[in-house]
Design a protein around this motif. Sequence first.
Motif, mmCIF file in Angstrom:
data_model
loop_
_atom_site.group_PDB
_atom_site.id
_atom_site.type_symbol
_atom_site.label_atom_id
_atom_site.label_comp_id
_atom_site.label_asym_id
_atom_site.label_seq_id
_atom_site.Cartn_x
_atom_site.Cartn_y
_atom_site.Cartn_z
ATOM 1 N N UNK A 38 103.617 79.355 84.847
ATOM 2 C CA UNK A 38 104.478 78.297 84.327
ATOM 3 C C UNK A 38 104.499 78.286 82.809
ATOM 4 N N UNK A 284 94.916 59.306 79.567
ATOM 5 C CA UNK A 284 95.648 60.566 79.573
ATOM 6 C C UNK A 284 96.311 60.728 78.216
ATOM 7 N N UNK A 288 98.332 66.800 76.467
ATOM 8 C CA UNK A 288 97.248 67.568 77.070
ATOM 9 C C UNK A 288 97.805 68.397 78.224
ATOM 10 N N UNK A 289 97.112 69.507 78.585
ATOM 11 C CA UNK A 289 97.618 70.347 79.675
ATOM 12 C C UNK A 289 97.791 69.562 80.969
ATOM 13 N N UNK A 290 98.725 70.015 81.794
ATOM 14 C CA UNK A 290 99.013 69.341 83.057
ATOM 15 C C UNK A 290 97.749 69.220 83.901
ATOM 16 N N UNK A 291 97.014 70.329 84.020
ATOM 17 C CA UNK A 291 95.764 70.294 84.771
ATOM 18 C C UNK A 291 94.617 70.185 83.786
ATOM 19 N N UNK A 292 94.170 68.968 83.526
ATOM 20 C CA UNK A 292 93.053 68.774 82.609
ATOM 21 C C UNK A 292 92.406 67.443 82.917
ATOM 22 N N UNK A 293 91.095 67.343 82.625
ATOM 23 C CA UNK A 293 90.435 66.050 82.861
ATOM 24 C C UNK A 293 90.976 64.995 81.908
ATOM 25 N N UNK A 294 90.882 63.733 82.321
ATOM 26 C CA UNK A 294 91.264 62.644 81.431
ATOM 27 C C UNK A 294 90.205 62.522 80.340
ATOM 28 N N UNK B 34 102.018 64.405 84.367
ATOM 29 C CA UNK B 34 101.236 64.048 85.560
ATOM 30 C C UNK B 34 101.847 62.823 86.231
ATOM 31 N N UNK B 95 92.393 64.874 88.073
ATOM 32 C CA UNK B 95 91.753 66.178 87.937
ATOM 33 C C UNK B 95 90.390 66.209 88.655
#
Lengths: 320, 192
Positions: A38, A284, A288-294, B34, B95
């Motif tokens: 992506x 959030x 930040x990247x779509x898949x990332x921890x808060x 998200x 996540x």
Amino acid sequence: MLIKHVRANDPSSSEITPRSVFADRRRLLKAAAAAGVWALAPAAASAAKPARGEPIPNVVKWPKSLPEMPTAYDLATTYNNFYEFGFDKDDPARHSSKFKPRPWTVKVEGHAEKTGTFDLDDLIKPHQLEERVYRFRCVEAWSMVVPWVGVPLGDVLKKFGPTAKAKYVAFQTVLRPEEMPGQRLALLKWPYVEGLRLDEAMHPLALLTVGMYGELLPNQNGAPLRLMLPWKYGFKSIKSIVRIAFVENQPPTSWNIATPSEYGFYSNVNPRVDHPRWTQATERRLGDPFFSPRRPTPMFNGYADEVAHLYAGMDLAKLY
Amino acid sequence: MTRFAKPIVFALCLLPLAWLAHKGWTAGFGAHPQEYVNRFLGDWALRFLLLALAVTPLRQIGDWPQLARFRRMIGLYAFFYVVLHVSSYVVATHFFDWAAIWKDIVKRNYITVGMAVFVMLLPLAATSTAAMVKRLGAARWKKLHRLVYLAGIGGVFHFFMMVKLDWREPLLYAVLLAFLLGYRAFKRLRRA
């Protein structure tokens, strides 16, 4: 003769990163992490470029700005809560083009030596404009980092000479349903009102804001005059201000009127006081990247050293 | 023509997902991707749930018996979008922070209700095959699948509670659901 022995763990020349890629590594890493293939999508390259505002001259950089990279301009100006222009995040950017932020006057009332109606420029001009990079934390648990341009609110308020009876400051947003489509629906009680205790308003971090990213505020971000209170949830930082009143009693505030159990008068960023809708312990960060921890939310949004003394002895779970 | 009806409906039901992928690829999901993806999938989960509940009333009112063939597929698509919605909540919103997710489920009413709906739909999806209908027996199967009424109510409530201020869209779904369930209640009363 120099003979270079290639060892097994030496990088081959094809592995050496081109400088341009290295220089852009953070963005590329983020993009790649966002989800493999992506990162190659045209979306990564062709984000719509919004029209930019008028640059503001004679701004000095505030020395205590956050060292973090500001959120991208197009994110900070297309994802907004400004219900006067509609209830979805993209409504303010889409429905605010008819709004006329100039000429602009502010009515100053209440317990002060000097009151009356003042032109916006006359309020700001006596003060040195500063660019301050602040963290911005919405009660909905998203956040950004924005370079705001403004003057300390306290310096402006002092010029009016608040009297001993002035314990709070009340603020009001402009009421123009013909230019602000959201105001035609009575979901919130219009006009929007907010308030601060006088000592909060006088705090050096409270910024009376006229710009962002070195330019005049876009309509969707509260043109031409708004507050920026970085230790409080975003909705306290009232936009498009037309009235400032020095008052004796705690003034009503819009979200508290709408849902008192969810939004208090103080609304300081507090990861330990949970909100019924959103966890306030984490956030959030836009961009930040779509898949990332808060990210964890710090007490008073990271400004505890500066502002905690204002609330000494108060039960912040009750006075949320 | 009827030979192609099922594949066509099957493909139509995939359109929202295809649209989402296309938007992500060409324009991106905006400043808060998200949230965008989670809301989009939640919207379509609820729409398919209501669509599944609309099959029987439409069939009876419109005297359109062929519609019955699509009920299972649409119901399973509702489940499919619910699974994607829940997955995006776990993967994108939090996540994999299981502690935060558990706290959310316990503390936040709209998430409690949303998860309850997800759990209710699990046995319905699991018993959707012809073999399972046979194993359960038509009467018991029918009784079990009445859970979908509760899931529909839960889904609309989930949306209602999640909204901060602008309740117009959840209200629209509530009106549609009231009609779909009211129709059934009315028929039952008349038969009794």
